[in-house]
Design a protein around this motif. Structure first.
Motif, PDB file in Angstrom:
ATOM      1  N   LEU A  15       0.806  -1.212   0.000  1.00 15.46           N
ATOM      2  CA  LEU A  15       0.000   0.000   0.000  1.00 15.46           C
ATOM      3  C   LEU A  15       0.843   1.267   0.000  1.00 15.46           C
ATOM      4  N   GLU A  16       1.655   1.461   1.040  1.00 10.51           N
ATOM      5  CA  GLU A  16       2.384   2.724   1.166  1.00 10.51           C
ATOM      6  C   GLU A  16       3.537   2.580   2.147  1.00 10.51           C
ATOM      7  N   ALA A  17       4.430   3.546   2.112  1.00 15.35           N
ATOM      8  CA  ALA A  17       5.556   3.597   3.043  1.00 15.35           C
ATOM      9  C   ALA A  17       5.711   5.027   3.527  1.00 15.35           C
ATOM     10  N   ALA A  18       6.247   5.173   4.741  1.00 12.43           N
ATOM     11  CA  ALA A  18       6.460   6.495   5.327  1.00 12.43           C
ATOM     12  C   ALA A  18       7.882   6.582   5.870  1.00 12.43           C
ATOM     13  N   GLY A  19       8.532   7.706   5.616  1.00 13.77           N
ATOM     14  CA  GLY A  19       9.939   7.875   5.977  1.00 13.77           C
ATOM     15  C   GLY A  19      10.170   8.563   7.306  1.00 13.77           C
ATOM     16  N   HIS A  20       9.478   8.107   8.354  1.00 11.75           N
ATOM     17  CA  HIS A  20       9.703   8.665   9.688  1.00 11.75           C
ATOM     18  C   HIS A  20       9.770   7.531  10.702  1.00 11.75           C
ATOM     19  N   ASP A  21      10.264   7.840  11.895  1.00 12.19           N
ATOM     20  CA  ASP A  21      10.333   6.830  12.938  1.00 12.19           C
ATOM     21  C   ASP A  21       9.165   6.969  13.904  1.00 12.19           C
ATOM     22  N   SER A  22       9.212   6.230  15.011  1.00  3.60           N
ATOM     23  CA  SER A  22       8.111   6.233  15.970  1.00  3.60           C
ATOM     24  C   SER A  22       7.964   7.556  16.705  1.00  3.60           C
ATOM     25  N   GLU A  23       8.988   8.416  16.605  1.00  3.98           N
ATOM     26  CA  GLU A  23       8.915   9.743  17.220  1.00  3.98           C
ATOM     27  C   GLU A  23       8.573  10.819  16.202  1.00  3.98           C
TER      28      GLU A  23
END
Length: 218
Positions: A15-23
């Protein structure tokens, strides 16, 4: 099923990807302009692999919504999902680099499917946070498939709900049994380093992106 044939098929909607971490901190390099997902099933007599198309990075994320089908062969024990950067000079995927990756135990997938979930990605060489990827996974028995053709949409495969990175991942039986790996199998295989970890469906962060809930280590 004929001798040597598949035990079944994984139908995976990338579906999709996001370039950030849990913070909610950005973890992708600024020069990452395009990416595609490489999906592999390992551990059987041969590695089964499929690729999405290459899509542009927009607002620190990539959207595909593409369905892939992979044969599950006897002895298969790991599903590996990799976010890859195409080689800019020639566009040849054989020369691409892995941006981040995760691995999932096949036994957990088969127990939990169908699932629609965010998995935490880890960067090669040390296991630093590499973002998140959302996939919806279903398993079909061989007799549920006609002529092994699943790419155009398989009967009985639940279509994921839309809603971008703010969507809620499906919980199966009240708890998701699928575990994301990083250090174990991937590090041993020389792909990435990291530690075994599972992330819940991600709520919205400061920038409208998904932020994973932290869970205590087992």
């Amino acid at each position: 099923m004929s001798e040597g044939g598949p035990l079944g098929y994984l139908v995976i909607n990338v579906l999709e990807a996001a370039g950030h971490d849990s913070e909610d901190a950005v973890v992708w390099d600024p020069d990452l302009k395009q990416g595609y997902a490489r999906v592999e099933i390992r551990g059987g007599p041969k590695t089964i692999k499929k690729f999405t198309s290459t899509k542009a990075v927009e607002d620190n994320g990539i959207t595909w919504v593409e369905q892939l089908s992979l044969e599950v062969l006897e002895g298969a024990n790991e599903l590996r999902i990799m976010l890859c950067r195409p080689k800019e000079a020639s566009g040849e995927r054989s020369s691409t680099s892995i941006v981040a990756a995760c691995g999932i135990y096949m036994k957990d997938i088969l127990e939990a499917a169908p699932v629609d979930k965010y998995f935490e990605l880890y960067k090669p060489g040390g296991g630093a946070a590499g973002g998140f990827i959302r996939v919806a996974i279903s398993f079909l028995e061989p007799d549920q498939v006609r002529n092994g053709d699943l790419e155009g949409g398989a009967a009985g495969v639940r279509q994921p709900k839309q809603g971008g990175l703010l969507g809620t991942a499906l919980r199966v039986g009240g708890a998701l049994a699928v575990a994301a790996l990083a250090y174990g199998a991937l590090n041993k295989a020389g792909v990435i380093g990291g530690k075994k970890k599972e992330e819940e469906a991600a709520p919205a962060g400061k920038n409208g992106k998904a932020v994973a809930k932290k869970k205590p280590h087992a």
